[in-house]
Motif scaffolding. Structure first.
Motif, PDB file in Angstrom:
ATOM      1  N   VAL A  21       0.861  -1.173   0.000  1.00 16.89           N
ATOM      2  CA  VAL A  21       0.000   0.000   0.000  1.00 16.89           C
ATOM      3  C   VAL A  21       0.908   1.237   0.000  1.00 16.89           C
ATOM      4  N   THR A  44      -1.782  -1.035  -3.918  1.00 10.36           N
ATOM      5  CA  THR A  44      -2.576   0.186  -3.910  1.00 10.36           C
ATOM      6  C   THR A  44      -1.638   1.356  -4.136  1.00 10.36           C
ATOM      7  N   ILE A  63      -4.989  -1.136  -7.404  1.00 14.54           N
ATOM      8  CA  ILE A  63      -5.948  -0.059  -7.180  1.00 14.54           C
ATOM      9  C   ILE A  63      -5.205   1.275  -7.269  1.00 14.54           C
ATOM     10  N   ARG A 110      -5.675   5.097  -6.478  1.00 15.54           N
ATOM     11  CA  ARG A 110      -6.566   5.984  -5.741  1.00 15.54           C
ATOM     12  C   ARG A 110      -6.908   7.236  -6.535  1.00 15.54           C
ATOM     13  N   THR A 164      -9.432  -3.516 -11.803  1.00 16.96           N
ATOM     14  CA  THR A 164      -8.178  -3.654 -11.046  1.00 16.96           C
ATOM     15  C   THR A 164      -7.315  -4.792 -11.579  1.00 16.96           C
TER      16      THR A 164
END
Length: 435
Positions: free
Chosen positions: A339, A362, A384, A386, A416
């Protein structure tokens, strides 16, 4: 004999070189895997670059008194080379000239003035070496990664170098060129007065503890790389440049974590508060850590900082992080997910390359640049973004930095799986930027 004259003649097992030859050209016998012995005749003056490199079966070399230079990588990766006779007129032994050879001892002629970088790198059977009077220059890592090397002796009347307890220093004792890593000692105290530790000086050694003096001002990159037993680096309290926290090396102000002692057995580590940067190679090849928290005040993670940390499963980033350097986590093949926080603006080239255990990524909203193959060779299931503002792919690093040109990468807010395929496979070998 011209360059590449017998390049990759892997069935060639013997050659008779006439005494009219003066030069063995670059790569002249490169990859002649059948060679077991080389007898150079009187009259040869220069052995060219890579002249006998990758002659895997070569075990004996005779270099006559007429040779004055053994060029860079002349006998590179001759893994079975156990016997070398160098003539008494050789003045230069080139970079990586004998790296990866198998000899236990080597006599460096009195005529030698220069020993190039990595000249005897990774000669694992080499136990001792004598540096003669005439040597005026020794390149970085000339005797590095020689696992059996326990004694480096410099003749007393050499004006440029000296030996202290079998280790190699400059004549004034201020620079440690090479610690003889074949020694059986578990600890080493660097003498007061030393100001510099050179590249690869301790690398691949078996030391558990290294103590650094107050006088030390420079530890060059990779000086302690591959020290798998090292669990403690201590620094004299009066040192104005460095300090130790829990056996790891930091700048005196505590803002840069320079070196984690990778021989520690801890499974987790949290970068201390106040640290703003994790230096290049700081955790390189640490195979015990499973979890790392790079939070707090850290804004930058350097190149290769956590590369090849083969047990690392989880990494947690803080919200002040701005950049992830090239190769920073490459080949951390047990990482499960990543992430990237919204604070990050750039992910460097190959930053997570080869992390084939990562399933999901992410990408934070602040990221504007993703480097070449940043997630290449990762078996991603989903990515993903953002912020799905249009992302572009370019082949030019200049265009990448300037944010110009390229084609739409097709980043989606919903697909995704498609994002994963593009980032790790289809468009991995491009530079990505957002605008």
């Amino acid at each position: 004999i011209g360059s590449e004259a017998f390049h990759d003649c892997d069935s060639l097992i013997r050659v008779v070189i006439p005494n009219t030859v003066t030069t063995i050209g670059n790569k002249a016998f490169y990859g002649c895997e059948g060679f077991t012995e080389v007898l150079l005749p009187e009259g040869v003056v220069t052995v060219g670059e890579y002249a006998f490199a990758y002659c895997y079966l070569l075990n004996s070399v005779y270099i006559p008194d007429t040779v004055t230079e053994i060029s860079d990588r002349a006998f590179y990766c001759c893994y079975k080379l156990a016997s070398v006779r160098m003539g008494n007129r050789v003045e230069r032994i080139g970079e990586d000239a004998f790296s990866w050879a198998a000899f236990q001892n080597i006599i460096i002629p009195q005529s030698v003035r220069e020993i190039g970088e990595g000249a005897f790198l990774s000669c694992d059977s080499l136990t001792s070496v004598v540096i003669p009077k005439g040597v005026t220059k020794i390149g970085k890592g000339a005797f590095s990664l020689c696992n059996a090397l326990s004694d480096i002796y410099v003749v007393e009347d050499n004006a440029y170098y000296r030996s202290i307890d079998g280790n190699l220093y400059t004549k004034d004792g201020k620079v440690l060129m090479q610690y003889a890593i074949g020694k059986a000692a578990e600890s080493f105290v660097l003498p007061e007065g030393v100001t510099t530790v050179k590249y690869y000086a301790f690398s691949f050694g078996t030391l558990k503890q290294i103590s650094l003096p107050a006088s030390l001002s420079t530890v060059e990159g990779k000086a302690m790389m591959y020290c798998y037993s090292l669990n403690s680096i201590t620094v004299a309290a009066a040192n104005p440049i460095y300090k130790s926290i829990d056996g790891n090396l930091y700048t005196k102000d505590g803002k840069i974590l320079l070196m984690y002692a990778i021989g520690k057995t801890s499974a987790s580590f949290t970068v201390p508060a106040g640290v703003t940067s994790v230096a290049s190679y700081a955790f390189y090849c640490c195979n015990t850590l499973k979890s790392v928290t790079v939070a707090g005040d850290v804004t930058a993670i350097g190149e290769y900082a956590f590369s090849d940390c083969t047990s690392l499963e989880t990494v947690t980033f803080g919200n002040k992080l701005l950049t992830v350097g090239a190769h920073a986590f490459s080949y951390c093949d047990k990482l499960k997910s990543v992430v990237i926080p919204n604070s990050v603006t750039e992910i460097g080239n190959l930053a997570f390359y080869g992390c084939d255990g990562i399933g999901s990524v992410t990408v934070g909203s602040g990221v504007v640049r993703i480097g070449y193959c940043a997630f290449g060779s990762c078996d991603l299931d989903k990515v993903i973004f953002r912020d799905t503002t249009t992302w572009y792919c370019v082949e030019s690093r200049t265009d990448w930095k300037n944010g110009t040109g390229g084609t739409n990468a097709g980043v989606s807010s919903t697909d995704t799986v498609g994002n994963a395929n593009r980032l790790s496979t289809l468009l991995a070998e491009y530079y990505w930027y957002k605008k």
